[in-house]
Design an enzyme around this catalytic site. Structure first.
Site, PDB file in Angstrom:
ATOM      1  N   HIS A  15      33.802  59.768 -48.469  1.00 15.31           N
ATOM      2  CA  HIS A  15      34.691  59.687 -47.296  1.00 15.31           C
ATOM      3  C   HIS A  15      35.250  58.263 -47.145  1.00 15.31           C
ATOM      4  O   HIS A  15      36.428  58.080 -46.829  1.00 15.31           O
ATOM      5  CB  HIS A  15      33.931  60.026 -46.007  1.00 15.31           C
ATOM      6  CG  HIS A  15      33.435  61.432 -45.932  1.00 15.31           C
ATOM      7  ND1 HIS A  15      32.103  61.742 -45.945  1.00 15.31           N
ATOM      8  CD2 HIS A  15      34.091  62.602 -45.811  1.00 15.31           C
ATOM      9  CE1 HIS A  15      31.947  63.059 -45.847  1.00 15.31           C
ATOM     10  NE2 HIS A  15      33.139  63.595 -45.764  1.00 15.31           N
TER      11      HIS A  15
ATOM     12  N   GLN B 200      35.824  77.289 -39.264  1.00 14.99           N
ATOM     13  CA  GLN B 200      35.778  77.473 -40.711  1.00 14.99           C
ATOM     14  C   GLN B 200      34.397  77.886 -41.222  1.00 14.99           C
ATOM     15  O   GLN B 200      34.191  77.980 -42.428  1.00 14.99           O
ATOM     16  CB  GLN B 200      36.294  76.230 -41.442  1.00 14.99           C
ATOM     17  CG  GLN B 200      35.412  74.999 -41.373  1.00 14.99           C
ATOM     18  CD  GLN B 200      36.123  73.754 -41.888  1.00 14.99           C
ATOM     19  OE1 GLN B 200      37.006  73.201 -41.240  1.00 14.99           O
ATOM     20  NE2 GLN B 200      35.758  73.301 -43.071  1.00 14.99           N
TER      21      GLN B 200
ATOM     22  N   GLY C 166      40.114  64.677 -50.113  1.00 18.82           N
ATOM     23  CA  GLY C 166      39.431  64.515 -51.402  1.00 18.82           C
ATOM     24  C   GLY C 166      39.731  65.679 -52.332  1.00 18.82           C
ATOM     25  O   GLY C 166      39.829  66.825 -51.902  1.00 18.82           O
ATOM     26  N   GLU C 167      39.822  65.369 -53.620  1.00 18.56           N
ATOM     27  CA  GLU C 167      40.021  66.425 -54.622  1.00 18.56           C
ATOM     28  C   GLU C 167      38.745  67.237 -54.836  1.00 18.56           C
ATOM     29  O   GLU C 167      38.766  68.253 -55.510  1.00 18.56           O
ATOM     30  CB  GLU C 167      40.463  65.801 -55.952  1.00 18.56           C
ATOM     31  CG  GLU C 167      41.873  65.274 -55.914  1.00 18.56           C
ATOM     32  CD  GLU C 167      42.361  64.781 -57.266  1.00 18.56           C
ATOM     33  OE1 GLU C 167      41.568  64.793 -58.234  1.00 18.56           O
ATOM     34  OE2 GLU C 167      43.533  64.377 -57.338  1.00 18.56           O
ATOM     35  N   LYS C 168      37.636  66.765 -54.290  1.00 17.19           N
ATOM     36  CA  LYS C 168      36.375  67.526 -54.420  1.00 17.19           C
ATOM     37  C   LYS C 168      36.576  68.957 -53.897  1.00 17.19           C
ATOM     38  O   LYS C 168      36.081  69.915 -54.454  1.00 17.19           O
ATOM     39  CB  LYS C 168      35.285  66.809 -53.629  1.00 17.19           C
ATOM     40  CG  LYS C 168      34.164  67.678 -53.168  1.00 17.19           C
ATOM     41  CD  LYS C 168      32.874  67.261 -53.760  1.00 17.19           C
ATOM     42  CE  LYS C 168      31.800  68.285 -53.536  1.00 17.19           C
ATOM     43  NZ  LYS C 168      31.798  68.855 -52.195  1.00 17.19           N
TER      44      LYS C 168
HETATM   45  O1  PAF Z   1      36.902  68.921 -45.930  1.00 15.66           O
HETATM   46  C1  PAF Z   1      36.470  68.900 -44.755  1.00 15.66           C
HETATM   47  O2  PAF Z   1      35.606  68.095 -44.410  1.00 15.66           O
HETATM   48  C2  PAF Z   1      37.013  69.898 -43.749  1.00 15.66           C
HETATM   49  O3  PAF Z   1      37.261  71.123 -44.333  1.00 15.66           O
HETATM   50  C3  PAF Z   1      38.263  69.370 -42.990  1.00 15.66           C
HETATM   51  C4  PAF Z   1      39.439  69.157 -43.929  1.00 15.66           C
HETATM   52  C5  PAF Z   1      37.919  68.074 -42.283  1.00 15.66           C
HETATM   53  C6  PAF Z   1      38.675  70.401 -41.938  1.00 15.66           C
HETATM   54  O4  PAF Z   1      37.655  70.654 -41.039  1.00 15.66           O
END
Ligand code: PAF
Length: 292
Positions: free
Chosen positions: A44, A68, A159-161
């Protein structure tokens, strides 16, 4: 233009975020947004550093997004450590942490949903993570669309991860005419090639050794497929090798077109490709991918 750096701040409302961005804009400064769910690690912070290279001010959002996660997933257990996150962000040069509550992000009565493609239209959300975590990309698309709209940044760094997520976000921004430029940043890996992830914190020492084999297996399979080996054979070998390495189950190992994640119709690689996987060790589900 140069401007003195402001003191690091935490804001929890969209109104405060917008006021900060407006003030920077009034000084002619550009802004990068780094969306995260917190529990920040070096991966990050690398995104924040990339934001700082490309913009005058970086906003990092820290929000564990409930939309999500499916009911059986790790929303409750997902690591939350905002004090530590704030310290790391401050040290990295991030100007502002946006850490809204769930009620701030999703107002009472909110009903809008976003779908980035479906079975009929196709698109990058179909298959792979989309098949195994049907909840995921609708929730990501909704929160990312909201964050992009809330921050009104010049760029947003991902990130591409989470390659499939990055492709979904690019498609979303394109389809909704969102002017923020979506920037993808290569995955940060440990000294054994393991992709950094907040979920690595769940791994025991033995599981960590197993997890570190994943990137090697993907690289080898990708090289074979790039050299002309039929994709199905390379995927099968990688599948067997991942189980042999000590993973318990595999959701998928797939070699796909890089941009839209579609399968190669000829069964061999033509053009830009990516190898992607999701596999579990114990209770931890890891994902990884790389260019082939
Ligand atoms: O990759 C993440 O950490 C999450 O999916 C994001 C893009 C912050 C959306 O909640």
């Amino acid at each position: 233009m140069t401007a003195s750096l402001d003191a690091f701040r935490i804001v929890r409302t969209v109104a405060d975020l917008r006021a900060a961005v407006r003030a920077w804009r009034a000084q002619g400064l550009t802004v990068a947004l780094v969306p995260t769910m917190g529990a920040l690690h070096a991966g990050h912070l690398h995104l924040v550093a990339e934001g700082l290279k490309r913009a005058d001010r970086v906003v990092t959002s820290v929000f564990v997004n409930p939309t999500q996660f499916a009911a059986h997933e790790d929303l409750g257990a997902y690591p939350r450590q905002q004090d530590r996150d704030a310290k790391l962000l401050d040290q990295t040069g991030c100007a502002l942490m946006f850490a809204p509550t769930v009620d701030e992000m999703y107002a009472a009565g909110a009903v809008t949903r976003i779908t980035v493609g479906d079975a009929e239209t196709g698109g990058p959300s179909q298959g792979l993570e989309g098949a195994f975590r049907p909840q995921m990309f609708g929730g990501v698309a909704l929160v990312v669309a909201k964050l992009l709209n809330q921050a009104q940044a010049d760029i947003a760094v991902f990130g591409e991860k989470d390659w499939q997520q990055l492709m979904v976000v690019r498609r979303l921004a394109l389809d909704l005419d969102i002017p923020t430029e979506i920037v993808g940043v290569p995955t940060v890996r440990d000294e054994h090639g393991l992709a950094l992830s907040s979920r690595n914190a769940y791994l025991s020492a033995e599981e960590l050794d197993v997890a570190r084999r994943l990137n090697v297996i993907l690289r080898q399979a990708g090289e074979k497929a790039r050299a002309g080996r039929p994709i199905a054979g390379a995927e099968r070998e990688a599948y067997d090798a991942i189980l042999k390495a000590g993973f318990d189950t595999i959701d998928y190992v797939a070699i796909r077109r890089a941009e839209d994640l579609a399968a190669f119709p000829s069964g061999v690689i033509e053009g830009d490709a990516r190898i992607l996987t999701a596999a579990r060790i114990g209770r931890t589900r890891l994902i990884d991918n790389m260019a082939v």
